[in-house]
Design a protein around this motif. Structure first.
Motif, PDB file in Angstrom:
ATOM      1  N   PRO A 121      -9.296  23.837 -30.910  1.00 15.53           N
ATOM      2  CA  PRO A 121      -9.080  22.660 -31.759  1.00 15.53           C
ATOM      3  C   PRO A 121      -7.670  22.705 -32.334  1.00 15.53           C
ATOM      4  O   PRO A 121      -7.198  23.769 -32.755  1.00 15.53           O
ATOM      5  N   ARG A 122      -6.962  21.577 -32.307  1.00 18.04           N
ATOM      6  CA  ARG A 122      -5.614  21.548 -32.878  1.00 18.04           C
ATOM      7  C   ARG A 122      -5.707  21.270 -34.369  1.00 18.04           C
ATOM      8  O   ARG A 122      -6.560  20.497 -34.809  1.00 18.04           O
ATOM      9  N   ARG A 123      -4.828  21.910 -35.125  1.00 18.49           N
ATOM     10  CA  ARG A 123      -4.726  21.629 -36.563  1.00 18.49           C
ATOM     11  C   ARG A 123      -4.026  20.275 -36.702  1.00 18.49           C
ATOM     12  O   ARG A 123      -3.121  19.970 -35.936  1.00 18.49           O
TER      13      ARG A 123
ATOM     14  N   GLY B  55      -6.788  21.604 -27.397  1.00 21.62           N
ATOM     15  CA  GLY B  55      -5.690  22.015 -26.513  1.00 21.62           C
ATOM     16  C   GLY B  55      -5.942  21.751 -25.029  1.00 21.62           C
ATOM     17  O   GLY B  55      -7.037  22.013 -24.535  1.00 21.62           O
ATOM     18  N   SER B  56      -4.902  21.260 -24.327  1.00 21.69           N
ATOM     19  CA  SER B  56      -5.007  21.001 -22.881  1.00 21.69           C
ATOM     20  C   SER B  56      -5.030  22.305 -22.085  1.00 21.69           C
ATOM     21  O   SER B  56      -5.515  22.348 -20.963  1.00 21.69           O
ATOM     22  N   THR B  57      -4.477  23.379 -22.658  1.00 21.19           N
ATOM     23  CA  THR B  57      -4.389  24.653 -21.938  1.00 21.19           C
ATOM     24  C   THR B  57      -5.501  25.596 -22.353  1.00 21.19           C
ATOM     25  O   THR B  57      -6.088  26.285 -21.533  1.00 21.19           O
TER      26      THR B  57
ATOM     27  N   ALA C 157       2.252  25.662 -21.360  1.00 19.72           N
ATOM     28  CA  ALA C 157       2.278  24.201 -21.462  1.00 19.72           C
ATOM     29  C   ALA C 157       1.049  23.604 -20.785  1.00 19.72           C
ATOM     30  O   ALA C 157       0.550  24.138 -19.797  1.00 19.72           O
ATOM     31  N   GLY C 158       0.585  22.506 -21.339  1.00 23.05           N
ATOM     32  CA  GLY C 158      -0.454  21.702 -20.690  1.00 23.05           C
ATOM     33  C   GLY C 158      -0.018  20.265 -20.846  1.00 23.05           C
ATOM     34  O   GLY C 158      -0.018  19.738 -21.954  1.00 23.05           O
ATOM     35  N   HIS C 159       0.431  19.655 -19.769  1.00 27.67           N
ATOM     36  CA  HIS C 159       0.942  18.283 -19.832  1.00 27.67           C
ATOM     37  C   HIS C 159      -0.056  17.351 -19.153  1.00 27.67           C
ATOM     38  O   HIS C 159      -0.262  17.429 -17.942  1.00 27.67           O
TER      39      HIS C 159
ATOM     40  N   LEU D  32      -1.637  13.676 -18.009  1.00 27.59           N
ATOM     41  CA  LEU D  32      -1.306  12.295 -17.703  1.00 27.59           C
ATOM     42  C   LEU D  32      -2.524  11.640 -17.082  1.00 27.59           C
ATOM     43  O   LEU D  32      -3.401  12.304 -16.529  1.00 27.59           O
ATOM     44  N   GLU D  33      -2.597  10.342 -17.256  1.00 31.11           N
ATOM     45  CA  GLU D  33      -3.820   9.633 -16.883  1.00 31.11           C
ATOM     46  C   GLU D  33      -3.484   8.329 -16.189  1.00 31.11           C
ATOM     47  O   GLU D  33      -2.627   7.568 -16.669  1.00 31.11           O
ATOM     48  N   PHE D  34      -4.105   8.089 -15.051  1.00 32.68           N
ATOM     49  CA  PHE D  34      -4.036   6.777 -14.409  1.00 32.68           C
ATOM     50  C   PHE D  34      -5.282   6.602 -13.556  1.00 32.68           C
ATOM     51  O   PHE D  34      -5.922   7.587 -13.170  1.00 32.68           O
TER      52      PHE D  34
ATOM     53  N   GLY E 257       4.597  20.762 -30.098  1.00 27.25           N
ATOM     54  CA  GLY E 257       4.040  20.616 -28.757  1.00 27.25           C
ATOM     55  C   GLY E 257       2.946  19.561 -28.704  1.00 27.25           C
ATOM     56  O   GLY E 257       2.545  18.989 -29.727  1.00 27.25           O
ATOM     57  N   ASP E 258       2.522  19.235 -27.470  1.00 30.18           N
ATOM     58  CA  ASP E 258       1.425  18.295 -27.231  1.00 30.18           C
ATOM     59  C   ASP E 258       1.707  16.895 -27.764  1.00 30.18           C
ATOM     60  O   ASP E 258       0.794  16.170 -28.162  1.00 30.18           O
ATOM     61  N   GLU E 259       2.956  16.501 -27.759  1.00 26.33           N
ATOM     62  CA  GLU E 259       3.324  15.172 -28.273  1.00 26.33           C
ATOM     63  C   GLU E 259       3.018  14.065 -27.267  1.00 26.33           C
ATOM     64  O   GLU E 259       3.100  12.882 -27.607  1.00 26.33           O
ATOM     65  N   GLY E 260       2.709  14.456 -26.020  1.00 29.69           N
ATOM     66  CA  GLY E 260       2.447  13.440 -24.988  1.00 29.69           C
ATOM     67  C   GLY E 260       3.571  13.402 -23.957  1.00 29.69           C
ATOM     68  O   GLY E 260       3.782  12.387 -23.295  1.00 29.69           O
ATOM     69  N   LYS E 261       4.268  14.536 -23.801  1.00 33.08           N
ATOM     70  CA  LYS E 261       5.410  14.604 -22.875  1.00 33.08           C
ATOM     71  C   LYS E 261       4.985  14.255 -21.450  1.00 33.08           C
ATOM     72  O   LYS E 261       5.650  13.479 -20.763  1.00 33.08           O
ATOM     73  N   GLY E 262       3.855  14.846 -21.004  1.00 33.80           N
ATOM     74  CA  GLY E 262       3.397  14.619 -19.639  1.00 33.80           C
ATOM     75  C   GLY E 262       3.162  13.149 -19.364  1.00 33.80           C
ATOM     76  O   GLY E 262       3.631  12.597 -18.364  1.00 33.80           O
ATOM     77  N   LYS E 263       2.463  12.489 -20.286  1.00 32.46           N
ATOM     78  CA  LYS E 263       2.171  11.065 -20.101  1.00 32.46           C
ATOM     79  C   LYS E 263       3.466  10.254 -19.988  1.00 32.46           C
ATOM     80  O   LYS E 263       3.616   9.429 -19.083  1.00 32.46           O
ATOM     81  N   VAL E 264       4.395  10.492 -20.891  1.00 31.80           N
ATOM     82  CA  VAL E 264       5.592   9.641 -20.921  1.00 31.80           C
ATOM     83  C   VAL E 264       6.536   9.969 -19.761  1.00 31.80           C
ATOM     84  O   VAL E 264       7.146   9.062 -19.186  1.00 31.80           O
TER      85      VAL E 264
ATOM     86  N   MET F  85       7.292   7.309 -29.895  1.00 35.93           N
ATOM     87  CA  MET F  85       6.154   7.608 -30.769  1.00 35.93           C
ATOM     88  C   MET F  85       4.850   7.441 -29.992  1.00 35.93           C
ATOM     89  O   MET F  85       4.604   6.389 -29.419  1.00 35.93           O
ATOM     90  N   THR F  86       4.049   8.500 -29.964  1.00 44.78           N
ATOM     91  CA  THR F  86       2.779   8.445 -29.223  1.00 44.78           C
ATOM     92  C   THR F  86       1.595   8.447 -30.177  1.00 44.78           C
ATOM     93  O   THR F  86       1.724   8.737 -31.364  1.00 44.78           O
ATOM     94  N   LYS F  87       0.445   8.130 -29.615  1.00 44.94           N
ATOM     95  CA  LYS F  87      -0.842   8.227 -30.304  1.00 44.94           C
ATOM     96  C   LYS F  87      -0.914   7.384 -31.579  1.00 44.94           C
ATOM     97  O   LYS F  87      -1.626   7.727 -32.522  1.00 44.94           O
ATOM     98  N   ALA F  88      -0.154   6.279 -31.586  1.00 46.38           N
ATOM     99  CA  ALA F  88      -0.215   5.363 -32.730  1.00 46.38           C
ATOM    100  C   ALA F  88      -1.649   4.853 -32.892  1.00 46.38           C
ATOM    101  O   ALA F  88      -2.132   4.671 -34.022  1.00 46.38           O
ATOM    102  N   ASP F  89      -2.354   4.667 -31.764  1.00 47.06           N
ATOM    103  CA  ASP F  89      -3.737   4.148 -31.795  1.00 47.06           C
ATOM    104  C   ASP F  89      -4.694   5.049 -32.566  1.00 47.06           C
ATOM    105  O   ASP F  89      -5.716   4.583 -33.074  1.00 47.06           O
ATOM    106  N   VAL F  90      -4.353   6.331 -32.679  1.00 52.32           N
ATOM    107  CA  VAL F  90      -5.240   7.267 -33.376  1.00 52.32           C
ATOM    108  C   VAL F  90      -5.343   6.894 -34.863  1.00 52.32           C
ATOM    109  O   VAL F  90      -6.335   7.180 -35.528  1.00 52.32           O
TER     110      VAL F  90
END
Ligand code: GDP
Ligand code: IMO
Ligand code: MG
Length: 421
Positions: free
Chosen positions: A302-304, A296-298, A39-41, A43-45, A12-19, A327-332
Motif C-alpha cells: 500500500p502506498r502512503r 505498488g506496481s512492483t 521501477a514499475g511503469h 500503461l493501459e489501452f 515515484g509512481d507519478e504515472g511516467k509509464g502512462k504518459v 499533472m496526473t490522477k486529477a480524477d482521484v
C-alpha cells in the motif's frame, strides 16, 4: 535535435509509464536512463494494463526505437519475464529494443545483499523494493560491477564467480540465511535472453540519432525526492533520478537537453520508509489510497498518501530545470469536498519554503485550501470542459512554480489525457 526528458517530481509512481506511452507517437526513440526493476511503469489501452520494469514505455508502439541506457541496472530474470510477456502479446522486441553494453547487471547475490542489509537495519530500513538496486550501484561505483557487455567475454563466468565470492564474504557478516544458488539457473537463462538483443554503444547510437534529426524522449524512473543526492537521504534509491541523470545515464551533453517534462500527481504518495511531510494517516489518506488504487506496481505494497506538497514540488522543479508540468490522477480528487496544498513548512516554529537538511525533523505543513470540483473528470477530453475549481487548482500550481501545466491525466487509459494549449 535536442533530447526531451520526462521524469518524476515526487517519490515515484507519478504515472511516467502512462504518459511516456501517450507521448511516444511524437518521438522516434524512447530511452530509459537510470534505475532498474525497482521501477514499475504501468500503461493501459484497450482495457488491458501492462507493467514494465526495465523496458522503456515506448515498446507498445511498434515503430518506436527503445533503448536501455548505461545508467540502468538490469536483472536478467526480470528482463526475461518482461520479454516473455511482450511475446505472449505477439510483440517481438528484438528489432526495436537495444541495450547498452555499459548497463550493469544485478546478480542473484545483489538481491540477497539487499535483503540482508534491510533485515539488519530493522526499524530503520529503507523499505527497498528488494531488487538488489543498492548493492548493484555500490558495485558500479566501487568498480567491481559486471556489465552487459561483459557477458560475451570468455572470462565472464570467472568474473561472475569472483563477484559472487566477494558477496558471500559480505553476507557472512550478516545474521541472514542467503540462498544464492537457487536463483542461478533462472539468472543464467535470463542472460541468454539478453544476448538475443543488440548490445550497443548507446552513447554513440543516441548521438547518431540526434545528428540524424530523430526525436528522442528520455524516460526517468523513480522520482526526484528519491534521488541519491537530492532526495530524502538515506531514504532514497541509489541513482540520480533527476535530469542530470539523463546525461550520465545515456551519454548526452547537458546542452543536448530540450524540454524537461516534470510529472506529478495531483496529490502525493510514497512507498517505503522515510519522511513525508503531508502524509495523511487518517480517513482522508485512506480515501486517497482507495480512490487512487494506491498499491505498488512492483511490490503490491500500500502506498502512503497525502496532499500535494508545493515546497517539495518547487524544489524538484528547480533541481531539474522543469520546462513543462504534467499533472496526473486529477480524477482521484473528484469526490473530495475540499482539497489542500502545502505551500510552506513550519519547522521548529519557523515558517519556511526551503526543504530542510534535517528532513526528518518535525515538519508541520502549512496548507492552502481549495474547494473540490465534486464532479467526475473521467470522461473529460478537452480543457474547455474542466470544472472551474480544477482550473483554479491548476492555475495556483502554475503561479507558484512558474511552469505551465501542459498535460492533465484523468484516468489510467491512454485516452484519458488532455493536452492543454
Ligand atoms: P510510474 O511508476 O510513474 O509509471 O507510475 P505507476 O505505473 O507505478 O503508478 C501509476 C498508477 O496510476 C498506475 O496504476 C496507472 O495505471 C495509474 N494512473 C496513471 N495516470 C492516472 C490517472 O490520471 N488517473 C488514475 N486514476 N490513474 C492513473
Ligand atoms: P517508479 O519508477 C516508487 C523506493 C522504494 C524505497 C526506496 C529505495 O515505478 O516510480 P530501492 O529498491 O530503489 O533500493 O528502494 O525507493 N522506490 C520507488 N518508489 N516508485 C518507484 O519506481 C520506486 N523505486 C524505488 O520503495 O522506498
Ligand atoms: Mg511505478
Amino acid at each position: 535535435m535536442k533530447v526531451d526528458v520526462l521524469l518524476g517530481l515526487q517519490w515515484g509512481d507519478e504515472g511516467k509509464g502512462k504518459v511516456v506511452d501517450v507521448l511516444t507517437p511524437n518521438y522516434d526513440v524512447i530511452a530509459r536512463f537510470q534505475g532498474g526493476p525497482n521501477a514499475g511503469h504501468s500503461l493501459e489501452f484497450n482495457n488491458i494494463k501492462h507493467v514494465l520494469h526495465t523496458i522503456p514505455s515506448g515498446i507498445f508502439h511498434l515503430s518506436s526505437i527503445n533503448m536501455i541506457g548505461n545508467g540502468v541496472v538490469i536483472d536478467p530474470v526480470i528482463f526475461a519475464k518482461e520479454i516473455a510477456a511482450l511475446r505472449a502479446l505477439g510483440i517481438e522486441p528484438t528489432k526495436n529494443l537495444f541495450i547498452s553494453k555499459k548497463a550493469h547487471l544485478i546478480i542473484p547475490s545483489h538481491r540477497e545483499l539487499d535483503a540482508a542489509s534491510e533485515a539488519a537495519k530493522g526499524k530503520g530500513k529503507i523499505g527497498s523494493t528488494l531488487k538488489g538496486i543498492g548493492p548493484t550501484y555500490m558495485d558500479k561505483t566501487g568498480r567491481n560491477g559486471l556489465r552487459v557487455g561483459d557477458t560475451i567475454r570468455a572470462d565472464f563466468n570467472d568474473r561472475y564467480n569472483q563477484l559472487r565470492a566477494k558477496h558471500k564474504d559480505i553476507l557472512a557478516q550478516y545474521d541472514y540465511e542467503a540462498n544464492i544458488e537457487q536463483h542461478e539457473a533462472d539468472w543464467f537463462a535470463g542472460l541468454e535472453v539478453i544476448k538475443q538483443f543488440q548490445l550497443i554503444d548507446s552513447e554513440y547510437e543516441i548521438n547518431r540519432y540526434r545528428n540524424e534529426g530523430k526525436k528522442i524522449l528520455a524516460e526517468g524512473a523513480q522520482g526526484s525526492l528519491l534521488d541519491i543526492d537530492f532526495g530524502s537521504y538515506p531514504f532514497v534509491t541509489s541513482s540520480n533520478t533527476i535530469c542530470a541523470g539523463a546525461c550520465t545515464g545515456l551519454g548526452l551533453a547537458p546542452s543536448a537537453i530540450g524540454e524537461v517534462y516534470g510529472i506529478f500527481k495531483a496529490y502525493c504518495t510514497r512507498v517505503g520508509s522515510g519522511p513525508f511531510p503531508t502524509e495523511l494517516e487518517d480517513e482522508v489518506g485512506q480515501k486517497l489510497r482507495d480512490e487512487g488504487n494506491e498499491y505498488g506496481s512492483t511490490t503490491g505494497r500500500p502506498r502512503r498518501c497525502g496532499w500535494l506538497d508545493l515546497v517539495a514540488l518547487k524544489y524538484a522543479v528547480m533541481i531539474n530545470g522543469v520546462t513543462a508540468l504534467i499533472m496526473t490522477k486529477a480524477d482521484v480528487l473528484d469526490t473530495f469536498e475540499s482539497i489542500k496544498i502545502a505551500t510552506s513548512y513550519k519547522v521548529k516554529g519557523e515558517q519556511t519554503q526551503i526543504m530542510p537538511y534535517e528532513f526528518d525533523a518535525e515538519i508541520e505543513p502549512v496548507y492552502h485550501e481549495f474547494k473540490g470540483w465534486n464532479t467526475s473528470l473521467a470522461e473529460i477530453r478537452s480543457e474547455a470542459d474542466f470544472p472551474a475549481e480544477l482550473v483554479d487548482y491548476i492555475r495556483f500550481i502554475e503561479k507558484e512554480t512558474g511552469v505551465p501545466v501542459k498535460i492533465v491525466s484523468v484516468g489510467p487509459d491512454r485516452e484519458a489525457t488532455i493536452i492543454r494549449n
